[in-house]
Write an enzyme that holds these catalytic residues in place. Structure first.
Site, PDB file in Angstrom:
ATOM      1  N   TRP A 127      -2.881 -13.983  -4.810  1.00  0.00           N
ATOM      2  CA  TRP A 127      -3.656 -13.080  -5.650  1.00  0.00           C
ATOM      3  C   TRP A 127      -3.690 -13.650  -7.064  1.00  0.00           C
ATOM      4  CZ3 TRP A 127      -1.469  -8.383  -8.519  1.00  0.00           C
ATOM      5  CH2 TRP A 127      -2.497  -7.575  -9.012  1.00  0.00           C
ATOM      6  N   ASP A 208       5.416  -8.579  -1.948  1.00  0.00           N
ATOM      7  CA  ASP A 208       4.302  -7.798  -2.476  1.00  0.00           C
ATOM      8  C   ASP A 208       3.609  -7.167  -1.276  1.00  0.00           C
ATOM      9  OD1 ASP A 208       2.071  -6.732  -3.653  1.00  0.00           O
ATOM     10  OD2 ASP A 208       1.344  -8.592  -4.548  1.00  0.00           O
ATOM     11  N   ALA A 210       0.890  -4.492  -0.529  1.00  0.00           N
ATOM     12  CA  ALA A 210      -0.150  -3.674  -1.145  1.00  0.00           C
ATOM     13  C   ALA A 210      -1.089  -3.046  -0.126  1.00  0.00           C
ATOM     14  CB  ALA A 210      -0.967  -4.513  -2.131  1.00  0.00           C
ATOM     15  N   LYS A 243      -4.454   1.331  -2.079  1.00  0.00           N
ATOM     16  CA  LYS A 243      -5.333   1.171  -0.931  1.00  0.00           C
ATOM     17  C   LYS A 243      -5.031   2.175   0.170  1.00  0.00           C
ATOM     18  CE  LYS A 243      -6.892  -2.538  -3.037  1.00  0.00           C
ATOM     19  NZ  LYS A 243      -6.113  -2.856  -4.206  1.00  0.00           N
TER      20      LYS A 243
END
Length: 394
Positions: A127, A208, A210, A243
């Site tokens: 990212w 991470d 997400a 999300k």
């Protein structure tokens, strides 16, 4: 003094949004910004979040600050959602943060506080904001091999070779599921192998996560993070609710730190509280309270899981449809990997020139590295995208 500030390069995704908005073509497709869209092109408020909003409104009696780590109930709810029983709760410290980005930033700050000489290892690619934050903080960054551009799959052998350079005290950033930007994920067995390497090197893992629930399911998507937590003496987890709860603008994130044993947890928690204090004092609470309300109410949890599963299956269906459309148009299996990728994104291996051609000739807006947001499609626009890809990519 302000006239001394250096000009900043515009964010490429924000530029895409503007370009797409100004494009008069009715057939244009926005595949840049990472938000879920339903078949009508809307990003709806999830049913459980709407119900939780009313419940909070009816029962909340004050807007006084929570605490530096946020509401403890939120930290526990996130620990249960992400880590379950993979690690003793007494070993986990947690803080609420402004979004997953805030959790990542605080994770980097915590690692630097623990080891001023830390080097952060990130996948190539990762990212872009990971790299931007590290650069801004002045933290050393080393990339490890991850994505094979030719096959659009994980090159695990190259990844393991790269990670041989990790040193004690370094931090290795891993995507827990639904790798952004590629959509290509490690298998559970491969995560276990990486965990063994990190343990042998004396490094610290930062996961991470997400997109839990967007890939293979809530439990399945959490399995790699839980495996790492069960195998490693210490670990950081940056979780986002943007999300999977659809609370993008509420900015709901959580940083969890797993200490080697429970006796270390209070000091870890104190350091995390301190980082919140100097960054923004108290973290925002409203979105975190909505998430907590959903996760601590059986009926709301069930409804949330049901709607999240509908979203997940929708994205899988779009992946399958696009893969089949491309197989028909190219008379090859070149793009079959799209159906195997998971999450919102796939990187399809197009060159920047081919991406530009798709934008100019067909009104397809994706990031120049060919990362596209699968959730920006619907069954009607998939054939249009397939036609653009087939006619633009060599």
């Amino acid at each position: 003094m302000l006239n001394n500030l250096s000009p900043q390069n515009p964010d490429p995704i924000m530029q895409l949004i503007t370009l797409c908005r100004e494009d008069p073509r009715e057939t244009k497709i926005d595949l840049g910004v990472g938000v879920y869209k339903d078949g009508a092109g809307n990003t709806p408020v999830m049913r459980a979040i709407r119900a939780a909003s009313k419940k909070v409104w009816d029962n909340e009696t004050t807007k006084v600050y929570t605490g530096l780590p946020g509401d403890p109930a939120f930290g526990k709810a996130m620990r249960d959602l992400v880590l379950a029983d993979s690690v003793e709760g007494s070993r986990v410290a947690a803080i609420a943060t402004p979004g997953g980005t805030g959790a990542i930033r605080q994770a980097f700050e915590l690692a630097r506080k623990a080891n001023p000489d830390v080097t952060v290892w990130t996948s190539n690619p990762t990212w872009p904001n990971h790299l931007a934050i590290l650069k801004f903080m002045g933290l050393p960054n080393t990339e490890y091999a991850y994505f094979d551009e030719a096959s659009c799959t994980v090159d695990f052998d190259a990844m393991m070779d790269s990670l041989q350079g990790v040193k004690a005290g370094d931090m290795v950033l891993l995507h827990g599921c639904c790798h952004n930007p590629t959509g290509a994920n490690l298998t559970l067995e491969q995560f276990g192998t990486v965990a063994d390497l990190i343990a042998d090197k004396g490094a610290l893992a930062l996961v991470d996560i997400a997109y839990q629930g967007f890939g293979d399911g809530l439990e399945e998507d959490a399995a790699p993070t839980r495996l790492l937590a069960s195998k490693l003496p210490e670990m950081l987890v940056a979780a986002s609710c943007s999300k999977n709860f659809g609370v993008y603008r509420e900015r709901v994130g959580c940083l969890m730190a797993i200490s080697e044993d429970a006796s270390i947890t209070p000091n870890t928690q104190a350091n995390m509280n301190y980082l919140n204090r100097i960054a923004f004092s108290f973290p925002p609470d409203h979105g975190a309270r909505l998430v907590t309300t959903v996760l601590t109410d059986d009926a709301l949890t069930a409804d949330w899981k049901d709607e999240l599963e509908t979203v997940r299956l929708s994205m899988l269906g779009l992946r399958t449809q696009l893969s089949e459309e491309l197989r028909q148009r190219t008379n090859s299996d070149r793009f079959d990997f799209i159906a195997q990728h998971r999450g919102m994104f796939s990187r399809i291996g197009a060159t920047p020139e081919e991406v530009l051609k798709m934008r100019e000739d067909f009104g397809i807006y994706m990031v120049s590295d060919s990362r596209m947001n699968i959730a920006g499609l619907n069954p009607t626009t998939v054939p249009l995208l397939a036609e653009a890809i087939a006619k633009s990519c060599k």
